[in-house]
Scaffold this motif. Sequence first.
Motif, mmCIF file in Angstrom:
data_model
loop_
_atom_site.group_PDB
_atom_site.id
_atom_site.type_symbol
_atom_site.label_atom_id
_atom_site.label_comp_id
_atom_site.label_asym_id
_atom_site.label_seq_id
_atom_site.Cartn_x
_atom_site.Cartn_y
_atom_site.Cartn_z
ATOM 1 N N ARG A 91 35.960 38.546 22.960
ATOM 2 C CA ARG A 91 35.334 38.005 21.754
ATOM 3 C C ARG A 91 35.936 38.552 20.467
ATOM 4 N N GLN A 92 37.219 38.914 20.578
ATOM 5 C CA GLN A 92 37.896 39.435 19.388
ATOM 6 C C GLN A 92 39.162 38.662 19.074
ATOM 7 N N GLN A 93 40.009 38.434 20.079
ATOM 8 C CA GLN A 93 41.254 37.709 19.823
ATOM 9 C C GLN A 93 41.361 36.524 20.759
ATOM 10 N N SER A 94 41.514 35.351 20.159
ATOM 11 C CA SER A 94 41.575 34.113 20.926
ATOM 12 C C SER A 94 42.795 33.311 20.520
ATOM 13 N N LEU A 95 43.142 32.362 21.367
ATOM 14 C CA LEU A 95 44.180 31.391 21.053
ATOM 15 C C LEU A 95 43.506 30.075 20.701
ATOM 16 N N GLN A 96 43.986 29.464 19.654
ATOM 17 C CA GLN A 96 43.368 28.267 19.110
ATOM 18 C C GLN A 96 44.297 27.078 19.322
ATOM 19 N N PHE A 97 43.773 26.026 19.925
ATOM 20 C CA PHE A 97 44.545 24.801 20.168
ATOM 21 C C PHE A 97 43.755 23.634 19.579
ATOM 22 N N ILE A 98 44.403 22.910 18.665
ATOM 23 C CA ILE A 98 43.752 21.787 17.997
ATOM 24 C C ILE A 98 44.657 20.564 18.118
ATOM 25 N N VAL A 99 44.052 19.427 18.371
ATOM 26 C CA VAL A 99 44.790 18.164 18.292
ATOM 27 C C VAL A 99 43.965 17.216 17.438
ATOM 28 N N THR A 100 44.612 16.587 16.458
ATOM 29 C CA THR A 100 43.910 15.678 15.563
ATOM 30 C C THR A 100 43.864 14.278 16.167
ATOM 31 N N ALA A 101 43.037 13.436 15.566
ATOM 32 C CA ALA A 101 42.935 12.051 16.039
ATOM 33 C C ALA A 101 44.234 11.295 15.818
ATOM 34 N N ALA A 102 45.134 11.832 14.985
ATOM 35 C CA ALA A 102 46.461 11.246 14.792
ATOM 36 C C ALA A 102 47.465 11.781 15.810
ATOM 37 N N GLY A 103 47.047 12.709 16.683
ATOM 38 C CA GLY A 103 47.927 13.242 17.714
ATOM 39 C C GLY A 103 48.709 14.467 17.305
ATOM 40 N N VAL A 104 48.437 15.037 16.132
ATOM 41 C CA VAL A 104 49.185 16.194 15.634
ATOM 42 C C VAL A 104 48.633 17.476 16.253
ATOM 43 N N GLN A 105 49.529 18.349 16.697
ATOM 44 C CA GLN A 105 49.128 19.628 17.269
ATOM 45 C C GLN A 105 49.061 20.712 16.198
ATOM 46 N N TYR A 106 48.085 21.593 16.373
ATOM 47 C CA TYR A 106 47.922 22.770 15.523
ATOM 48 C C TYR A 106 47.524 23.915 16.437
ATOM 49 N N ASP A 107 48.206 25.046 16.328
ATOM 50 C CA ASP A 107 47.815 26.196 17.138
ATOM 51 C C ASP A 107 47.888 27.461 16.300
ATOM 52 N N ALA A 108 47.137 28.474 16.719
ATOM 53 C CA ALA A 108 47.052 29.715 15.955
ATOM 54 C C ALA A 108 46.468 30.798 16.846
ATOM 55 N N LYS A 109 46.621 32.031 16.392
ATOM 56 C CA LYS A 109 45.926 33.158 16.996
ATOM 57 C C LYS A 109 44.794 33.543 16.054
ATOM 58 N N MET A 110 43.612 33.779 16.628
ATOM 59 C CA MET A 110 42.461 34.143 15.824
ATOM 60 C C MET A 110 41.995 35.533 16.226
ATOM 61 N N THR A 111 41.956 36.451 15.280
ATOM 62 C CA THR A 111 41.520 37.822 15.533
ATOM 63 C C THR A 111 40.339 38.130 14.643
ATOM 64 N N ASN A 112 39.182 38.359 15.263
ATOM 65 C CA ASN A 112 37.960 38.673 14.515
ATOM 66 C C ASN A 112 37.705 37.671 13.390
ATOM 67 N N GLY A 113 37.948 36.399 13.692
ATOM 68 C CA GLY A 113 37.693 35.353 12.717
ATOM 69 C C GLY A 113 38.830 35.078 11.768
ATOM 70 N N ASN A 114 39.892 35.908 11.778
ATOM 71 C CA ASN A 114 41.048 35.703 10.895
ATOM 72 C C ASN A 114 42.129 34.921 11.635
#
Length: 827
Positions: free
Chosen positions: A126-149
């Motif tokens: 519950r501190q560091q996660s991997l973020q995977f997002i895909v928009t309705a237009a099909g665009v990928q977005y990814d990030a690392k999230m650490t303590n909400g940052n």
Amino acid sequence: MKTVFAITILLLAIFVKGQELDSISRKKLNITKISDAPKIDGVLDDLAWQNAAIAKDFVERNPTNGRPIPDSLRTEVKVVYDDLGIYFGATMYDPEPDKILKELTERDGIGNDDFFFILLNGYNDRQQSLQFIVTAAGVQYDAKMTNGNEDSSWNGVWYSAVKINADSWVAELFIPYSEVRFPKKDIQTWGLQIEREFRRTRSRYSWNFVDNTKGAFSTYDGEIHGIQNIETPTRLSFQPYVSTYLNSYDGESEFVFNGGMDLKYGINDAFTLDMVLIPDFGQTKFDNAVLNLSAFEVQYAEQRPFFTEGTELFNKGNLFYSRRIGGYPTGYPDLGENEEITEFPARVDLINAFKISGRTEKNLGIGIFNAITEKTYAKIYDSQSLQSRKSVVEPLANYNVLVLDQRFGDNNSISFVNTNTLREGDFRDANASGVYFDLTNKAKTWNYWGNLEGSWVMNGKTKFGTEGSIAAAKISGEHRYQASIFFRTKDYNIDDLGYTGQTNYINYYAYYGYRYLQPKGFLNNLNLNFNFNYNRRLEPDLFNNFVFNFNSSFTTKKFFGFGGGFESTIFENYDIYEPRVHGRHVKVPAYYDPWVWISTDFRKKFALESTVDWYKYDQHGRGKLYFEFEPRYRISDKWKLYYFSNATFSDKEQGYVSRDESNIYFGERDRNTLENTLESQYIFNDKMALSLAFRHYYTEVTYDKYFTLEENGDLTPDENYTTNHNATYNSWNIDLRFSWWFAPGSQLSLLYRNSMESYDEISRMSFRENFDYLFDQPQLNSFSVRVSYFLDYNRMKNWFKKRPQIEENTTKSSYREYKSMAYRRNG
């Protein structure tokens, strides 16, 4: 300093005593293993999805926290796994699918879009996660999230597809295990959060309820169960590149061809080696250059991908400023009577760099970074002997960073960071170390943090400096508070591999904030905060300043944002930095500073942000007025325009100009600055984009009178000082870039650049004179092409395997099915 340590011990005791049981309700999803992978096409008709576990019953996170998702927007997410990775199939119902917002952006961009969001935490800490997002237009977005940052510089290689149907839109994702970090166990338990953005009402819905009244978003994960006995693939990938540059400057042209490779290797399930072999940073963005008249260097953002991706561990404690590596040389040659420098390098070349990072099963994060830069010379010419020579301005240098980060509980960590710089020969070496803690109680209501650092600079003799802080904050409810103490001694210096800034002071800070936790009346949210800063010089002790600050922020239910604030120093300040001599200060009159801002609804084609900020000093005629104007227009879902303009008009400001053996000289100046930026993007599809970026920065400085600084901080007019310090500076940059992500992790980019810079020791030129002078300066014109290709070892090894023998009576349709199965397994 003893007070700081005593408070630290007291806060730790309160923290330990105040621990409570975790009261967060966590949904659990038991998923099953599949034998045949689904085809990633946005159509959930594969056999793999028929008996999949389903995550449903989403809850509104924003703006009305805790309200169940309406049935018209019900969201169902199917999840399965195999030996290669984990699969998500999301169906997001929509009563008006023709109104689904789907603006195209470049990769890692989200515009006016509905989107589907996955947060995976292989260690379930519950501190560091991997973020995977895909928009309705099909665009990928990814990030690392650490303590909400969020750190969006990380780029994973994963697969997705979307499809809009008659009553919903579907997002289908495959995330290989090679992109996720998790412990080596037979039975896995991962943290999971799933969200959906319904952009038309700017509503966010989450699978596991997120309580906005307290704690960080990352602490509200649900859990995935059922993943077991998986055989993780070898995590080895290569990114070879070739690039070519055609550069023209001041009538001279050069052609440059480069080739090299980045390498990633999974040492084990937890640790990864990243290495850059023969680096090429020629296509990084221009810095937003400014005319700097302050006592401190300008800190520019890192632009080089190797130094921005996957560096969240190395950013602990802010000891690591990667621009030091391959930056401006640290030395300067000694010149003889008839010698002059004919060539001085603008930067130092990087030979090689690597980083190793990961986290053990016991939640100990380990990061190791190393870089080597080459010996760099300046060229010197003797006008009497007519001889040239070279002088070392930066020796062979080695840069190291070590990070140990122990996490425990839901949101707690204790970290150790060490950086050191070793230079060949008699050039200076440096070392810095720090210990940090960040603790949140189980109730998610209080946060405590602090640090203690030491720096050692060795240059003939050793100088030692320290920095320390302690802070506590209430992070729950409508009313929030914070208090902190921070100090930094005179000899604290981390500039060899970090950024030091101000030293020799102690700061006492207090904060009170009030916020809406749910929409009320015509407002979606409201934030008010009051801040108090009291600063003193440490050695010798001296009052520096006292600053009161008030901020407000409001957002209506029609998503019109507005706010403002007020700041005042109340008392006369003693600036301990502008004289640039230890032990001296200059008196600065008190000021008050009101400001207002607006931000319109970004769902509309036209949106605008604007700010007006006015400083008025307790001195006749002295003040500063700042305007910021930022409109944007979305011509279509593919084409958008951005314009940013800011202007600063500063009258009768007083600042350092020079000094000699006996005096420090200040000048009274008028300074006008104008910056204009224009950007345009045309997005052909979710993998191909054309972008234009233009920036012009202009500033002029006019001095009216000069002063001598007295020991008590007063300024005495000095009519004998007549050196000219007037100046006009321009910086002009144009970037025209075409990018094509032609395969996962693989990119072709074409870039044209035009750059000019001018500096003249006069001011108040006319508009035409200024631009005539700017365009008379040498121009840099550069055209470059760069191709990088992502190679995954697990795919490469199959290239060399023999194709299966097809029986003579095998039909073409059955062979097509075999190829289809192979394609599906490969995503």
